[in-house]
Design an enzyme around this catalytic site. Structure first.
Site, PDB file in Angstrom:
ATOM      1  N   PRO A   9       0.784  -1.227   0.000  1.00 41.92           N
ATOM      2  CA  PRO A   9       0.000   0.000   0.000  1.00 41.92           C
ATOM      3  C   PRO A   9       0.824   1.289   0.000  1.00 41.92           C
ATOM      4  O   PRO A   9       1.835   1.385   0.689  1.00 41.92           O
ATOM      5  CB  PRO A   9      -0.836  -0.095   1.289  1.00 41.92           C
ATOM      6  N   ASN A  10       0.353   2.214  -0.796  1.00 42.05           N
ATOM      7  CA  ASN A  10       0.886   3.582  -0.895  1.00 42.05           C
ATOM      8  C   ASN A  10       2.220   3.691  -1.629  1.00 42.05           C
ATOM      9  O   ASN A  10       2.719   4.794  -1.850  1.00 42.05           O
ATOM     10  CB  ASN A  10       0.988   4.235   0.497  1.00 42.05           C
ATOM     11  N   ARG A  17       4.932  11.096  -2.202  1.00 40.19           N
ATOM     12  CA  ARG A  17       4.657  10.747  -0.809  1.00 40.19           C
ATOM     13  C   ARG A  17       5.906  10.941   0.059  1.00 40.19           C
ATOM     14  O   ARG A  17       6.937  10.319  -0.186  1.00 40.19           O
ATOM     15  CB  ARG A  17       4.222   9.275  -0.762  1.00 40.19           C
ATOM     16  N   TYR A  22      11.160   8.801   1.657  1.00 41.85           N
ATOM     17  CA  TYR A  22      11.189   7.848   0.532  1.00 41.85           C
ATOM     18  C   TYR A  22      11.885   8.391  -0.717  1.00 41.85           C
ATOM     19  O   TYR A  22      12.013   7.665  -1.700  1.00 41.85           O
ATOM     20  CB  TYR A  22       9.753   7.419   0.193  1.00 41.85           C
ATOM     21  N   ASN A  72       7.886  -5.545  -0.419  1.00 42.81           N
ATOM     22  CA  ASN A  72       7.805  -4.417   0.502  1.00 42.81           C
ATOM     23  C   ASN A  72       6.326  -4.299   0.866  1.00 42.81           C
ATOM     24  O   ASN A  72       5.538  -3.746   0.100  1.00 42.81           O
ATOM     25  CB  ASN A  72       8.301  -3.129  -0.162  1.00 42.81           C
ATOM     26  N   ALA A  75       2.874  -0.541   5.164  1.00 42.80           N
ATOM     27  CA  ALA A  75       2.449  -0.549   6.567  1.00 42.80           C
ATOM     28  C   ALA A  75       1.957  -1.918   7.029  1.00 42.80           C
ATOM     29  O   ALA A  75       1.985  -2.218   8.234  1.00 42.80           O
ATOM     30  CB  ALA A  75       1.357   0.499   6.785  1.00 42.80           C
ATOM     31  N   HIS A  78       3.872  -4.142   9.598  1.00 41.79           N
ATOM     32  CA  HIS A  78       3.885  -3.968  11.055  1.00 41.79           C
ATOM     33  C   HIS A  78       2.743  -4.665  11.768  1.00 41.79           C
ATOM     34  O   HIS A  78       2.719  -4.692  12.992  1.00 41.79           O
ATOM     35  CB  HIS A  78       3.879  -2.469  11.381  1.00 41.79           C
ATOM     36  N   ASP A  85       1.668 -15.247   7.409  1.00 46.45           N
ATOM     37  CA  ASP A  85       1.336 -16.664   7.200  1.00 46.45           C
ATOM     38  C   ASP A  85       1.552 -17.067   5.740  1.00 46.45           C
ATOM     39  O   ASP A  85       2.077 -18.148   5.462  1.00 46.45           O
ATOM     40  CB  ASP A  85      -0.135 -16.934   7.570  1.00 46.45           C
ATOM     41  N   GLU A  96      12.395  -9.194   2.441  1.00 47.37           N
ATOM     42  CA  GLU A  96      11.550  -8.011   2.698  1.00 47.37           C
ATOM     43  C   GLU A  96      12.417  -6.755   2.595  1.00 47.37           C
ATOM     44  O   GLU A  96      13.501  -6.697   3.177  1.00 47.37           O
ATOM     45  CB  GLU A  96      10.924  -8.107   4.092  1.00 47.37           C
ATOM     46  N   HIS A  98      12.557  -2.458   2.879  1.00 41.42           N
ATOM     47  CA  HIS A  98      11.973  -1.165   3.268  1.00 41.42           C
ATOM     48  C   HIS A  98      12.870  -0.069   2.735  1.00 41.42           C
ATOM     49  O   HIS A  98      14.089  -0.103   2.961  1.00 41.42           O
ATOM     50  CB  HIS A  98      11.835  -1.059   4.791  1.00 41.42           C
ATOM     51  N   ILE A  99      12.263   0.875   2.062  1.00 41.10           N
ATOM     52  CA  ILE A  99      13.028   1.985   1.480  1.00 41.10           C
ATOM     53  C   ILE A  99      13.614   2.843   2.606  1.00 41.10           C
ATOM     54  O   ILE A  99      14.774   3.226   2.580  1.00 41.10           O
ATOM     55  CB  ILE A  99      12.096   2.827   0.579  1.00 41.10           C
ATOM     56  N   SER A 100      12.785   3.137   3.595  1.00 40.80           N
ATOM     57  CA  SER A 100      13.228   3.972   4.718  1.00 40.80           C
ATOM     58  C   SER A 100      13.818   3.084   5.814  1.00 40.80           C
ATOM     59  O   SER A 100      13.667   1.854   5.785  1.00 40.80           O
ATOM     60  CB  SER A 100      12.040   4.763   5.264  1.00 40.80           C
ATOM     61  N   ARG A 105      12.575   5.031  13.051  1.00 43.25           N
ATOM     62  CA  ARG A 105      11.465   5.976  12.851  1.00 43.25           C
ATOM     63  C   ARG A 105      10.515   5.840  14.049  1.00 43.25           C
ATOM     64  O   ARG A 105      10.984   5.652  15.169  1.00 43.25           O
ATOM     65  CB  ARG A 105      10.764   5.673  11.516  1.00 43.25           C
ATOM     66  N   ARG A 109       6.857   1.219  13.773  1.00 42.44           N
ATOM     67  CA  ARG A 109       7.518   0.673  12.569  1.00 42.44           C
ATOM     68  C   ARG A 109       8.620  -0.328  12.902  1.00 42.44           C
ATOM     69  O   ARG A 109       9.153  -1.020  12.046  1.00 42.44           O
ATOM     70  CB  ARG A 109       8.074   1.800  11.699  1.00 42.44           C
TER      71      ARG A 109
HETATM   72  C1  DQA Z   1       7.940   1.235   4.135  1.00 45.91           C
HETATM   73  C2  DQA Z   1       7.952   1.541   5.624  1.00 45.91           C
HETATM   74  C3  DQA Z   1       6.574   1.366   6.222  1.00 45.91           C
HETATM   75  O1  DQA Z   1       6.602   1.656   7.611  1.00 45.91           O
HETATM   76  C4  DQA Z   1       5.588   2.299   5.551  1.00 45.91           C
HETATM   77  O2  DQA Z   1       4.294   2.105   6.078  1.00 45.91           O
HETATM   78  C5  DQA Z   1       5.605   2.168   4.069  1.00 45.91           C
HETATM   79  C6  DQA Z   1       6.890   2.047   3.397  1.00 45.91           C
HETATM   80  C7  DQA Z   1       9.305   1.530   3.484  1.00 45.91           C
HETATM   81  O3  DQA Z   1       9.497   1.109   2.356  1.00 45.91           O
HETATM   82  O4  DQA Z   1      10.157   2.190   4.081  1.00 45.91           O
HETATM   83  O5  DQA Z   1       4.571   2.256   3.421  1.00 45.91           O
HETATM   84  O6  DQA Z   1       7.675  -0.152   3.954  1.00 45.91           O
END
Ligand code: DQA
Length: 147
Positions: A9-10, A17, A22, A72, A75, A78, A85, A96, A98-100, A105, A109
């Site tokens: 998502p997002n 964003r 990011y 990735n 959210a 978390h 599963d 997995e 994560h960009i950030s 943070r 997270r």
């Molecule tokens: C994320 C980190 C997550 O906490 C956040 O909700 C995202 C992006 C990252 O790529 O850093 O949507 O997965």
């Protein structure tokens, strides 16, 4: 070798964003970077979804039809036990990304639920994290690295 990349998502909003976390590069820029990693031997298919169920369907498909998975979960990372599963059940190597830098943070997270279903987590390296994940998977699948 067939690899799947799932962005949750997002992540379709990359570029506009929260650029402090990011960066300014867009989702299409990320797709371009990943396309450049494809070779005659390595094919990479990318998906993005804002829905938990769709992400689970894709993980199941990856487990049945692909050799490795980069995810990735946004959210969902978390708190989604359902995605965790699905990852645990998929019998392929998974990373997995994560960009950030999620460990530095907000507190929520730091809780990495879906990562429990992955062999490796890469966090805080920007888009380069996806490249590192693909290199890791190709290493594992070529027998150069242990899962
Ligand atoms: C994320 C980190 C997550 O906490 C956040 O909700 C995202 C992006 C990252 O790529 O850093 O949507 O997965």
């Amino acid at each position: 070798m067939q690899l799947m990349v799932i962005n949750g998502p997002n992540l379709n909003k990359l570029g506009s964003r929260d650029p402090e976390q990011y960066g300014k590069a867009t989702y299409m820029d990320l797709m371009g970077m990943l396309e450049a990693k494809c070779t005659e031997r390595i094919s990479i298919r990318c998906f993005q979804s804002n829905s938990e169920g769709r992400i689970i369907d894709l993980i199941q498909q990856a487990g049945e039809e692909y050799d490795g998975l980069v995810i990735n979960p946004g959210a969902y990372s978390h708190y989604s036990y359902a995605i965790m599963d699905a990852l645990v059940d998929a019998p392929i190597p998974k990373v997995e990304v994560h960009i950030s830098d999620v460990l530095n943070r907000e507190d929520f997270r730091r809780n990495l639920i879906t990562a429990k279903g992955c062999e490796k987590v890469i966090s805080g390296k920007g888009f380069e994290g996806y490249i590192e994940a693909i290199d890791y998977l190709t290493g594992v699948l070529n027998g150069n690295q242990c899962v």
